[in-house]
Design a protein around this motif. Structure first.
Motif, mmCIF file in Angstrom:
data_model
loop_
_atom_site.group_PDB
_atom_site.id
_atom_site.type_symbol
_atom_site.label_atom_id
_atom_site.label_comp_id
_atom_site.label_asym_id
_atom_site.label_seq_id
_atom_site.Cartn_x
_atom_site.Cartn_y
_atom_site.Cartn_z
ATOM 1 N N PHE A 126 0.869 -0.868 -0.175
ATOM 2 C CA PHE A 126 0.302 -0.105 -0.017
ATOM 3 C C PHE A 126 0.401 1.047 0.457
ATOM 4 N N GLY B 219 -1.339 -6.274 11.640
ATOM 5 C CA GLY B 219 -0.697 -5.558 10.658
ATOM 6 C C GLY B 219 0.125 -6.668 10.283
ATOM 7 N N SER B 220 0.414 -8.059 10.445
ATOM 8 C CA SER B 220 1.295 -8.943 9.748
ATOM 9 C C SER B 220 0.680 -9.290 8.116
ATOM 10 N N GLY B 221 0.007 -8.758 7.667
ATOM 11 C CA GLY B 221 -0.719 -8.391 6.490
ATOM 12 C C GLY B 221 -1.615 -10.407 6.104
ATOM 13 N N LYS B 222 -2.470 -11.011 7.593
ATOM 14 C CA LYS B 222 -3.327 -11.649 7.927
ATOM 15 C C LYS B 222 -4.364 -11.574 6.674
ATOM 16 N N THR B 223 -5.473 -10.566 6.924
ATOM 17 C CA THR B 223 -6.362 -9.958 6.428
ATOM 18 C C THR B 223 -5.631 -9.547 4.893
ATOM 19 N N THR B 224 -4.772 -8.994 3.984
ATOM 20 C CA THR B 224 -4.295 -8.900 2.983
ATOM 21 C C THR B 224 -4.489 -9.825 2.261
ATOM 22 N N GLU C 169 -8.584 -6.957 -3.079
ATOM 23 C CA GLU C 169 -7.587 -6.839 -3.035
ATOM 24 C C GLU C 169 -6.636 -7.359 -3.984
ATOM 25 N N PRO D 33 0.497 -11.079 14.513
ATOM 26 C CA PRO D 33 0.072 -10.189 15.104
ATOM 27 C C PRO D 33 -0.297 -9.318 14.407
ATOM 28 N N ASN E 98 4.199 1.438 1.972
ATOM 29 C CA ASN E 98 4.337 0.259 2.634
ATOM 30 C C ASN E 98 4.431 -1.778 2.523
ATOM 31 N N VAL F 44 3.255 -5.269 2.353
ATOM 32 C CA VAL F 44 2.571 -5.449 3.176
ATOM 33 C C VAL F 44 2.236 -6.774 3.055
HETATM 34 P P1 ADP Z 1 -3.264 -8.208 9.717
HETATM 35 O O1 ADP Z 1 -4.558 -8.534 9.160
HETATM 36 O O2 ADP Z 1 -2.203 -9.116 9.873
HETATM 37 O O3 ADP Z 1 -4.052 -7.501 11.236
HETATM 38 P P2 ADP Z 1 -3.448 -6.199 7.659
HETATM 39 O O4 ADP Z 1 -3.773 -7.033 6.757
HETATM 40 O O5 ADP Z 1 -5.104 -5.648 7.400
HETATM 41 O O6 ADP Z 1 -3.298 -6.934 8.537
HETATM 42 O O7 ADP Z 1 -2.611 -4.868 6.965
HETATM 43 C C1 ADP Z 1 -1.732 -5.283 7.093
HETATM 44 C C2 ADP Z 1 -0.798 -3.511 7.058
HETATM 45 O O8 ADP Z 1 -1.262 -3.403 5.994
HETATM 46 C C3 ADP Z 1 -0.812 -3.116 7.838
HETATM 47 O O9 ADP Z 1 0.197 -1.820 8.051
HETATM 48 C C4 ADP Z 1 -2.853 -1.860 7.308
HETATM 49 O O10 ADP Z 1 -2.246 -0.748 7.669
HETATM 50 C C5 ADP Z 1 -2.028 -2.083 6.412
HETATM 51 N N1 ADP Z 1 -3.253 -1.459 5.293
HETATM 52 C C6 ADP Z 1 -4.540 -2.774 4.923
HETATM 53 N N2 ADP Z 1 -5.325 -2.331 4.760
HETATM 54 C C7 ADP Z 1 -5.055 -1.812 3.539
HETATM 55 C C8 ADP Z 1 -5.350 -0.070 2.704
HETATM 56 N N3 ADP Z 1 -6.718 -0.181 1.968
HETATM 57 N N4 ADP Z 1 -4.784 0.744 3.012
HETATM 58 C C9 ADP Z 1 -2.997 1.373 3.311
HETATM 59 N N5 ADP Z 1 -2.938 0.073 3.958
HETATM 60 C C10 ADP Z 1 -3.914 -0.651 4.655
#
Ligand code: ADP
Length: 260
Positions: free
Chosen positions: A20, A46-51, A60, A44, A23, A25
């Motif tokens: 992003f 912010g580790s990228g699981k959801t992404t 995405e 943890p 960043n 991720v």
């Molecule tokens: P987790 O699910 O492990 O908590 P995420 O995948 O939600 O982690 O997020 C990983 C990183 O990507 C974080 O630093 C988060 O701030 C960033 N991030 C997630 N979605 C977006 C977005 N739509 N725009 C900018 N940054 C994003």
């Protein structure tokens, strides 16, 4: 994994990278989920699981590497992707239909009943006749223990019941792969068990799943494999016994210690 599962890869992820802006991720993520397997992602915030889940479900766009679903490269939207496999919306629809996702928040339509919420995708996306859609929706709502709530509106249900509608809605579409993203994180603690019990049953029946969760005892019980994500990478992977009983890295040990 169900004993009769044939073990062919449902999703194959190789060298996946996603940024992003500046960043980064996800980097160099390799992961495979085979038919009938339940793979859990821990790590943890912010580790990228959801992404990672969102890339598989086309919510995405990834910018490096590949994701193959049932042998087909997911690719990029023609208008946005940086290259390689570009696809039109028309081409993407059947690829997207291979996965179903359940989110932390329930995202039910507030003005539709439980039954209508589950029928909607079957009618609009799967083009099922209404009677068939109703039959399928009733079946799955019964399976998640909500056969008596078909005509209730979401606001008349508890959070745990709403999330079970969310699960019924996803599985009614018959995805090859179910993606669950922290589906109990928004629930009061006393409602977590009823939702996890439904997921457990689906797992026992051979539903292929990739699950992000902070429920460590659930992950230990339900998973064939657990992967630990840290800083956008998978830094440990293996059967639950290896990850939970013999964690090899300090980072993983420190992470798990928070749940003791
Ligand atoms: P987790 O699910 O492990 O908590 P995420 O995948 O939600 O982690 O997020 C990983 C990183 O990507 C974080 O630093 C988060 O701030 C960033 N991030 C997630 N979605 C977006 C977005 N739509 N725009 C900018 N940054 C994003």
């Amino acid at each position: 994994m169900r004993p009769d599962a044939d073990g062919r890869p449902v999703v194959e992820i190789r060298g996946l990278g996603k940024s992003f802006g500046t960043n980064r991720v996800l980097q160099g993520v390799d992961l495979e989920v085979r038919a009938g397997e339940v793979v859990t992602i821990i790590g943890p915030s912010g580790s990228g699981k959801t992404t990672l889940l969102r890339c598989i479900n086309l919510l995405e766009l990834y910018d490096e590497g590949s994701i193959r679903l049932d042998g087909v490269e997911v690719g990029y939207r023609a208008s946005e992707g940086p290259g390689r496999v570009r696809r039109s919306e028309r081409e993407l629809a059947p690829i997207r239909a291979k996965t179903g996702m359940v989110f932390q928040m329930f995202y039910l339509f507030p003005h539709l009943t439980t039954l209508q919420n589950v029928m909607l995708g079957l009618v609009k996306v799967r083009k099922k006749p209404k009677a068939e859609a109703r039959r399928i929706a009733e079946h799955w709502l019964g399976r998640v223990g909500l056969g008596h709530k078909l005509d209730s509106l979401p606001a008349q249900l508890s959070g745990g019941q709403q999330q079970r509608v969310g699960i019924a809605r996803a599985v009614a579409m018959e995805p090859m792969l179910l993606l669950l993203d922290e589906i109990t994180s928004a629930l009061d603690p006393e409602l977590v068990g009823e939702v996890l019990a439904v997921v457990h049953e689906l797992a026992d029946e051979g539903m292929t799943m990739l699950v992000v969760t902070h429920e460590m005892s659930f992950a230990r019980e339900v998973s064939d494999r657990v992967v630990f994500m840290d800083g956008g990478r998978i830094t440990a992977a293996g059967p639950p016994s290896k990850i939970f009983d013999r964690p090899e890295s300090d980072r993983l040990r420190t992470f798990l210690a928070r749940f003791d």
